[in-house]
Design an enzyme around this catalytic site. Structure first.
Site, PDB file in Angstrom:
ATOM      1  N   SER A 133       2.357  -8.098   9.542  1.00 32.95           N
ATOM      2  CA  SER A 133       0.870  -7.552   9.310  1.00 32.95           C
ATOM      3  C   SER A 133       0.675  -6.357   9.134  1.00 32.95           C
ATOM      4  O   SER A 133       1.797  -5.388   9.323  1.00 32.95           O
ATOM      5  CB  SER A 133       0.303  -7.903  10.853  1.00 32.95           C
ATOM      6  OG  SER A 133      -0.950  -7.436  10.800  1.00 32.95           O
ATOM      7  N   TYR A 146       0.668  -6.586  19.979  1.00 32.14           N
ATOM      8  CA  TYR A 146       0.739  -7.299  18.545  1.00 32.14           C
ATOM      9  C   TYR A 146       1.298  -6.328  17.655  1.00 32.14           C
ATOM     10  O   TYR A 146       2.190  -6.797  16.927  1.00 32.14           O
ATOM     11  CB  TYR A 146      -0.768  -7.659  18.380  1.00 32.14           C
ATOM     12  CG  TYR A 146      -0.886  -8.197  16.988  1.00 32.14           C
ATOM     13  CD1 TYR A 146      -0.645  -9.657  17.004  1.00 32.14           C
ATOM     14  CD2 TYR A 146      -1.185  -7.427  15.741  1.00 32.14           C
ATOM     15  CE1 TYR A 146      -0.678 -10.192  15.425  1.00 32.14           C
ATOM     16  CE2 TYR A 146      -1.451  -8.147  14.716  1.00 32.14           C
ATOM     17  CZ  TYR A 146      -1.076  -9.482  14.481  1.00 32.14           C
ATOM     18  OH  TYR A 146      -1.060  -9.946  13.304  1.00 32.14           O
TER      19      TYR A 146
END
Length: 245
Positions: A133, A146
């Site tokens: 990401s 995350y």
């Protein structure tokens, strides 16, 4: 007929990518934990074979790879896309949030990558694609678990590419920005340059077809984050602090 494996195929990017590869003439092994969601996906195209597995369980990974090994179809591509996002309370850090996030986002990728290596080596064009990401480019609020897990995936992919260069398996790192999925629909903040799953899937499919070692999108978000990274560190931290709700 080429064959690919796609994890996290029950929803979001993984589901769309499975459909797009099947429509492009690939045999798709669609992997996820939800039997119902996979059966509904397989009903959309006869080129999709549902495979129910929990990738955080070593026995499920072993059974998955054994099934591939016993088939007559070489594995040409594996897209490890399964992931989760848990936003943390920095004032009350819970180790369990980090353990759960890393179990799915990172350790499952490491385990499956190791298990898939001999299978991908049997193909003349074996490629492993790891989905990270753009989130790890900037210290977003509440994203400690995350962002850290995705930073680990990106470093792992870059290092693995070097060490697998002589093993006949290419490694691609995929770093998407915000994509409209059931996971991001839970977000309560603005998501700049939000993409549809159809757009994200096509960008990934195109980049992989070209053999790109790294696929990042959308470019506007990549450029924006790169500019933020050029700021003096104290100013960068102040900008990040200003994003807190």
């Amino acid at each position: 007929m080429p064959c690919c494996l796609i994890t996290g195929a029950s929803s979001g990017i993984g589901r769309q990518l499975a459909l797009d590869y099947a429509r492009a003439g690939w045999q798709v092994l669609a992997v996820a934990r939800s039997t119902d969601a996979l059966e509904a996906l397989a009903a959309q195209h006869n080129g999709i074979r549902p495979v129910v597995a929990d990738l955080t369980r070593a026995q499920d990974v072993a059974a998955l790879c054994q099934g591939i090994a016993e088939s007559d179809q070489p594995l040409d591509l594996a897209v490890l896309n399964a992931g989760t996002c848990i936003y943390v309370d920095a004032g009350d850090l819970q180790l369990s949030d980090f353990e759960q996030t890393f179990a799915i986002n990172f350790f499952a990728i490491v385990r499956l990558s190791a298990a898939l290596l001999p299978l991908l080596q049997q193909s003349k064009q074996g490629r492993l694609a790891l989905v990270s990401s753009l989130a790890h480019y900037f210290p977003f609020t509440r994203a400690e678990a995350y962002g850290a897990s995705k930073a680990a995936v990106s470093y792992f992919a870059d290092s693995l590419r070097v060490d697998w260069a002589d093993k006949g398996v290419a490694v691609t790192l995929i770093e998407p920005g915000f994509v409209d999925t059931p996971l991001t629909q839970k977000n309560d903040f603005a998501m700049p340059f939000l993409l549809s799953v159809e757009d994200a899937s096509q960008r990934m499919l195109t980049g992989l077809s070209k053999g790109k070692p790294r696929i990042r999108f959308p470019k506007r978000l990549v450029w924006s984050l790169n500019l933020l990274r050029l700021l003096p560190y104290p100013l960068r931290i102040r900008v990040a602090g200003g994003m807190k709700p």
